[in-house]
Scaffold this motif. Structure first.
Motif, PDB file in Angstrom:
ATOM      1  N   MET A   9       0.843  -1.246   0.046  1.00 56.02           N
ATOM      2  CA  MET A   9       0.101  -0.023   0.037  1.00 56.02           C
ATOM      3  C   MET A   9       0.795   1.287   0.116  1.00 56.02           C
ATOM      4  O   MET A   9       0.227   2.330   0.286  1.00 56.02           O
ATOM      5  CB  MET A   9      -0.862   0.099   1.206  1.00 56.02           C
ATOM      6  N   GLY A  10       2.128   1.190  -0.474  1.00 56.61           N
ATOM      7  CA  GLY A  10       3.001   2.385  -0.285  1.00 56.61           C
ATOM      8  C   GLY A  10       3.938   2.497   0.797  1.00 56.61           C
ATOM      9  O   GLY A  10       4.570   3.370   0.994  1.00 56.61           O
ATOM     10  N   ARG A  11       3.567   1.456   1.796  1.00 54.00           N
ATOM     11  CA  ARG A  11       4.691   1.673   3.002  1.00 54.00           C
ATOM     12  C   ARG A  11       6.153   1.412   2.496  1.00 54.00           C
ATOM     13  O   ARG A  11       7.003   2.237   2.963  1.00 54.00           O
ATOM     14  CB  ARG A  11       4.305   0.393   3.708  1.00 54.00           C
ATOM     15  N   GLU A  12       6.288   0.746   1.452  1.00 49.63           N
ATOM     16  CA  GLU A  12       7.671   0.715   0.867  1.00 49.63           C
ATOM     17  C   GLU A  12       7.608   0.755  -0.772  1.00 49.63           C
ATOM     18  O   GLU A  12       6.410   0.759  -1.143  1.00 49.63           O
ATOM     19  CB  GLU A  12       8.076  -0.750   1.183  1.00 49.63           C
ATOM     20  N   GLY A  13       8.767   0.404  -1.286  1.00 52.03           N
ATOM     21  CA  GLY A  13       8.767   0.710  -2.806  1.00 52.03           C
ATOM     22  C   GLY A  13       8.556   1.883  -3.185  1.00 52.03           C
ATOM     23  O   GLY A  13       8.987   3.270  -2.250  1.00 52.03           O
ATOM     24  N   GLY A  14       8.417   2.280  -4.342  1.00 54.42           N
ATOM     25  CA  GLY A  14       8.546   3.704  -5.022  1.00 54.42           C
ATOM     26  C   GLY A  14       7.014   4.316  -5.601  1.00 54.42           C
ATOM     27  O   GLY A  14       6.028   3.718  -5.031  1.00 54.42           O
ATOM     28  N   VAL A  15       7.204   5.205  -6.378  1.00 53.13           N
ATOM     29  CA  VAL A  15       6.146   5.617  -6.860  1.00 53.13           C
ATOM     30  C   VAL A  15       6.064   5.820  -8.322  1.00 53.13           C
ATOM     31  O   VAL A  15       5.316   6.631  -9.056  1.00 53.13           O
ATOM     32  CB  VAL A  15       5.874   7.167  -6.469  1.00 53.13           C
ATOM     33  N   PHE A  16       6.457   4.898  -8.915  1.00 52.32           N
ATOM     34  CA  PHE A  16       6.676   4.718 -10.559  1.00 52.32           C
ATOM     35  C   PHE A  16       5.250   4.927 -11.282  1.00 52.32           C
ATOM     36  O   PHE A  16       5.036   5.708 -11.874  1.00 52.32           O
ATOM     37  CB  PHE A  16       7.330   3.586 -11.039  1.00 52.32           C
ATOM     38  N   PRO A  17       4.241   4.152 -10.630  1.00 51.34           N
ATOM     39  CA  PRO A  17       3.044   3.914 -11.426  1.00 51.34           C
ATOM     40  C   PRO A  17       2.140   5.432 -11.197  1.00 51.34           C
ATOM     41  O   PRO A  17       1.529   5.781 -11.938  1.00 51.34           O
ATOM     42  CB  PRO A  17       2.046   3.101 -10.493  1.00 51.34           C
ATOM     43  N   LEU A  42      -0.781   8.815   1.707  1.00 51.83           N
ATOM     44  CA  LEU A  42       0.051   8.232   2.628  1.00 51.83           C
ATOM     45  C   LEU A  42       0.143   8.991   3.727  1.00 51.83           C
ATOM     46  O   LEU A  42       0.420   8.529   4.842  1.00 51.83           O
ATOM     47  CB  LEU A  42       1.446   8.332   1.745  1.00 51.83           C
ATOM     48  N   SER A  43       0.092  10.409   3.877  1.00 49.98           N
ATOM     49  CA  SER A  43       0.057  11.112   5.019  1.00 49.98           C
ATOM     50  C   SER A  43      -1.186  11.068   5.599  1.00 49.98           C
ATOM     51  O   SER A  43      -1.079  10.844   6.906  1.00 49.98           O
ATOM     52  CB  SER A  43       0.607  12.571   4.636  1.00 49.98           C
ATOM     53  N   ARG A  44      -2.404  11.093   5.092  1.00 47.60           N
ATOM     54  CA  ARG A  44      -3.566  10.983   5.974  1.00 47.60           C
ATOM     55  C   ARG A  44      -3.764   9.638   6.777  1.00 47.60           C
ATOM     56  O   ARG A  44      -4.420   9.775   7.916  1.00 47.60           O
ATOM     57  CB  ARG A  44      -4.757  11.543   5.237  1.00 47.60           C
ATOM     58  N   GLU A  45      -3.681   8.794   6.041  1.00 43.75           N
ATOM     59  CA  GLU A  45      -3.636   7.766   6.594  1.00 43.75           C
ATOM     60  C   GLU A  45      -2.507   6.821   7.434  1.00 43.75           C
ATOM     61  O   GLU A  45      -2.318   5.771   7.867  1.00 43.75           O
ATOM     62  CB  GLU A  45      -4.065   6.217   5.569  1.00 43.75           C
ATOM     63  N   GLY A  46      -1.416   7.725   7.396  1.00 45.80           N
ATOM     64  CA  GLY A  46      -0.393   7.498   8.354  1.00 45.80           C
ATOM     65  C   GLY A  46       0.500   6.179   7.711  1.00 45.80           C
ATOM     66  O   GLY A  46       1.033   5.526   8.479  1.00 45.80           O
ATOM     67  N   ILE A  47       0.077   5.924   6.339  1.00 49.54           N
ATOM     68  CA  ILE A  47       0.936   4.732   5.995  1.00 49.54           C
ATOM     69  C   ILE A  47       2.611   4.689   6.153  1.00 49.54           C
ATOM     70  O   ILE A  47       2.970   3.870   6.543  1.00 49.54           O
ATOM     71  CB  ILE A  47       0.530   4.586   4.562  1.00 49.54           C
ATOM     72  N   SER A  48       3.196   5.895   5.763  1.00 52.22           N
ATOM     73  CA  SER A  48       4.501   6.192   5.638  1.00 52.22           C
ATOM     74  C   SER A  48       4.829   7.269   5.379  1.00 52.22           C
ATOM     75  O   SER A  48       4.641   7.781   4.514  1.00 52.22           O
ATOM     76  CB  SER A  48       4.994   5.088   4.612  1.00 52.22           C
ATOM     77  N   MET A  49       5.351   7.893   6.677  1.00 54.05           N
ATOM     78  CA  MET A  49       5.837   9.368   6.362  1.00 54.05           C
ATOM     79  C   MET A  49       6.885   9.790   5.654  1.00 54.05           C
ATOM     80  O   MET A  49       7.026  10.500   4.971  1.00 54.05           O
ATOM     81  CB  MET A  49       6.096   9.910   8.123  1.00 54.05           C
ATOM     82  N   THR A  50       8.041   8.634   5.706  1.00 52.41           N
ATOM     83  CA  THR A  50       9.179   8.932   4.798  1.00 52.41           C
ATOM     84  C   THR A  50       8.845   8.965   3.239  1.00 52.41           C
ATOM     85  O   THR A  50       9.385   9.682   2.510  1.00 52.41           O
ATOM     86  CB  THR A  50      10.159   7.812   5.054  1.00 52.41           C
ATOM     87  N   ASN A  51       7.803   7.978   3.088  1.00 47.95           N
ATOM     88  CA  ASN A  51       7.452   7.821   1.726  1.00 47.95           C
ATOM     89  C   ASN A  51       6.570   9.022   1.192  1.00 47.95           C
ATOM     90  O   ASN A  51       6.512   9.496   0.230  1.00 47.95           O
ATOM     91  CB  ASN A  51       6.900   6.560   1.155  1.00 47.95           C
ATOM     92  N   ALA A  52       5.954   9.551   2.338  1.00 47.86           N
ATOM     93  CA  ALA A  52       4.967  10.721   1.935  1.00 47.86           C
ATOM     94  C   ALA A  52       6.061  12.048   1.662  1.00 47.86           C
ATOM     95  O   ALA A  52       5.636  12.733   0.731  1.00 47.86           O
ATOM     96  CB  ALA A  52       4.084  11.048   3.107  1.00 47.86           C
ATOM     97  N   TYR A  53       6.836  11.963   2.684  1.00 49.26           N
ATOM     98  CA  TYR A  53       8.033  13.355   2.101  1.00 49.26           C
ATOM     99  C   TYR A  53       8.439  13.139   0.856  1.00 49.26           C
ATOM    100  O   TYR A  53       8.622  14.232   0.321  1.00 49.26           O
ATOM    101  CB  TYR A  53       9.090  13.331   3.406  1.00 49.26           C
ATOM    102  N   ALA A  54       9.161  11.916   0.648  1.00 52.04           N
ATOM    103  CA  ALA A  54       9.716  11.771  -0.743  1.00 52.04           C
ATOM    104  C   ALA A  54       8.497  12.274  -1.939  1.00 52.04           C
ATOM    105  O   ALA A  54       9.063  12.701  -2.656  1.00 52.04           O
ATOM    106  CB  ALA A  54      10.060  10.333  -0.813  1.00 52.04           C
ATOM    107  N   THR A  55       7.543  11.633  -1.626  1.00 50.79           N
ATOM    108  CA  THR A  55       6.445  12.046  -2.622  1.00 50.79           C
ATOM    109  C   THR A  55       6.310  13.537  -3.022  1.00 50.79           C
ATOM    110  O   THR A  55       6.224  13.967  -3.965  1.00 50.79           O
ATOM    111  CB  THR A  55       5.053  11.255  -2.445  1.00 50.79           C
TER     112      THR A  55
END
Lengths: 277, 310
Positions: free
Chosen positions: A54-62, A238-251
């Motif tokens: 769900m975006g916790r890991e990995g990237g944002v290619f799609p 990502l940020s609202r559901e608190g899935i991953s803050m690091t990935n949210a910042y990167a996005t």
């Protein structure tokens, strides 16, 4: 006690400098804050990998692909229509009830909130026309949203073309259409391009309308009739559901960098070709 | 001039009548095609209005307009649709945002047009345009990360509040208010300013006694358009407003706005519930249209005055 006018002047001017400084400070703070937290997590892999869990890991290619699709399609649809409208308003008609009505339509469209566009896109493109939650539904909705911007900037650019150019073109025996395409549009092109670039920026940052029309599927869209999540919506989720803050910042960093690049190029276009921005 | 223009096609028509006629026809076709494309903005507006109203009006008729607007019970699953708290929420948030956006936006506009050296203008102006380009989700995020904890710790309440949303929206309104006010301030004739300075007024006296008065209607239009922006903003508000269904009693209470009501529940709503969300959209649409019409009227009056002055 009466304060001397020169003192009032000093106070007023320093208050305004403070206000402007605060506004600049807010901008600088937002950009630094996002990039500070996001850049360390930004990597080639982040840009080229698919998200995992769900975006916790990995990237944002799609999401990058989805954003590009929605943005490009929206602009490709809106730009010809918008420029045509501007040409019609400036070159093919006289000021009257019809032009007033068209301008009223564009002005009102510009004021409609994105959530209303979202509702409309949802009931019209997604349900009534049966396109489903898809890239094309999102793109058509966003195209309607950016249409007024393109009309407005193109019209201004076309109006700025000196009258003499038109007279010379007619003098050389060209028809109206030849005059418009070979002389007017060509010399108004930088101004038109600025409007288009600004629309690209607006499409990228759009969230509410895209959420209701393009959906939020995580996979890579295989065609424009599939749902796809855009970068801004991905960041929101990502940020609202608190899935991953690091990935949210990167996005968010990807978004901010894209927006800054787009604004800079619009500004450069303006300065380079249109004169003072 | 016009006779010259007419002569050329006539000559070629004599030599190649077929081609000339085709060219004349193609001009008419082009004109029609451009006209049809120019109608797109207007027809887009018409279709949007039609569909939003078609979806939303039946449920308003079923519940009753008065109950829909003045009831504060929103229990969609039990068929209770009252949006008073959202209307109040939207109004409070917008009013707060207007104060902040107006002070900062107008301050920047006056500075840019009257006092700022050109070199600073070329820094401040693009920066304000960039402020307009930042996605609303980013504003919302910064609001949650920085502003909300600050309000919670120093002012009390849950932090997610009218105040937080007003500040975030105020910053988002700033570019709108600044850019339109700058246009209005620039349109003030130079002779007004020169006249005032010649009478011995200081620059600031000139600004607030002459320039601001002359540009008043443009500034009013700017603020109203900014309000429209604030009423319609969705994602940033969802993130910082708290989204409760109660009527707010102070600016530190959480609220739900009309826009967030739609965006939050659209994902899972069905049947009457979904229709009620469209009805919320109708109310929002009407508010925005009223604001836009006022702004257009006010700014049109300004341009008329300008024509008369010449």
């Amino acid at each position: 006690m009466r304060i001397a006018p020169s003192i009032t002047q000093r106070i007023a001017v320093s208050i305004m400098w403070t206000l402007a400084a605060v506004a600049m400070g807010v901008l600088a703070f937002i950009i630094t804050y996002i990039l500070w937290h996001g850049l360390p997590h930004l990597s080639w892999a982040f840009l080229t990998e698919s998200p995992k869990s769900m975006g916790r890991e990995g990237g944002v290619f799609p999401m990058i692909v989805g954003t590009l699709w929605v943005t490009m399609l929206a602009v490709v649809i809106a730009a010809p229509v918008g420029v045509a409208t501007a040409i019609y308003l400036t070159e093919y008609t006289h000021e009257g009830k019809m032009t007033a009505a068209i301008r009223f339509g564009a002005d009102c469209l510009a004021g409609i909130p994105s959530i209303i566009f979202g509702l409309f896109g949802f009931v019209f493109f997604v349900i009534t026309l049966g396109m489903g939650l898809s890239v094309i539904s999102g793109a058509l909705t966003v195209a309607l949203m950016v249409l007024p911007t393109i009309i407005r900037t193109s019209e201004e650019a076309i109006r700025a073309v000196p009258r003499a150019y038109r007279d010379v073109a007619y003098g050389l025996g060209s028809t109206r259409w030849q005059m418009v395409t070979r002389v007017v549009v060509r010399s108004a092109l930088p101004g038109i391009a600025t409007g288009v670039v600004l629309s690209v920026g607006r499409s990228i940052s759009e969230t509410a309308a895209v959420m209701l029309t393009a959906g939020s599927a995580l996979g890579l869209p295989q065609s424009i009739f599939q749902s796809s999540r855009t970068l801004s919506l991905h960041f929101y989720i990502l940020s609202r559901e608190g899935i991953s803050m690091t990935n949210a910042y990167a996005t968010a960093s990807v978004l901010i960098i894209a927006i800054m690049a787009i604004n800079l190029s619009a500004y450069w276009l303006m300065r380079r070709f249109v004169g003072k921005a | 001039m016009s006779t010259m223009r007419a002569q050329i096609p006539v000559q070629s028509a004599a030599r190649r009548p077929l081609l000339a006629r085709r060219r004349l026809d193609s001009e008419r076709v082009i004109s029609w095609v451009l006209f049809l494309m120019a109608l797109s903005a207007l027809s887009g507006l018409a279709v949007i209005t039609a569909f939003i109203f078609k979806e939303g009006i039946p449920i308003i008729a079923k519940v009753g307009l008065r109950r829909f607007i003045f009831s504060s019970h929103w229990y969609p699953l039990e068929g209770e649709f009252g949006i008073l708290p959202m209307i109040v929420g939207s109004l409070m948030v917008t009013a707060g945002a207007m104060v902040i956006g107006m002070v900062f936006g107008l301050g920047c506009a006056i500075l840019l047009t009257q006092y700022c050296p050109p070199r600073m203008v070329s820094i401040i102006k693009p920066a304000i345009e960039l402020l307009a380009g930042i996605p609303s989700v980013v504003y919302g995020f910064i609001g949650v990360a920085i502003l909300v904890p600050f309000i919670r710790d120093y002012l009390g309440g849950p932090g997610l509040s009218v105040l937080a949303s007003s500040i975030v929206l105020g910053v988002m309104m700033l570019p709108t208010i600044t850019s339109i006010s700058v246009d209005a301030l620039r349109a003030v004739p130079k002779s007004y300013i020169e006249g005032s300075i010649a009478l011995g007024a200081t620059e600031w006296q000139t600004t607030h006694m002459v320039v601001l008065k002359a540009a008043r209607s443009g500034i009013v239009a700017a603020v109203i358009l900014g309000m429209g922006r604030a009423v319609g903003e969705t994602m940033a508000v969802i993130m910082v407003a708290g989204n409760t269904l109660e009527l707010p009693h102070s600016i530190l209470d959480p609220v739900r706005t009309l826009t967030s009501n739609i965006a939050l529940e659209m994902g899972y709503a069905a049947g009457d519930h979904r229709k009620a969300l469209f009805a919320t959209g109708v109310v929002l649409f009407v508010i925005i249209m009223v604001l836009n019409t006022i702004a257009l009227r006010v700014s049109r009056r300004r341009s008329k005055v300008k024509v008369l002055a010449k």
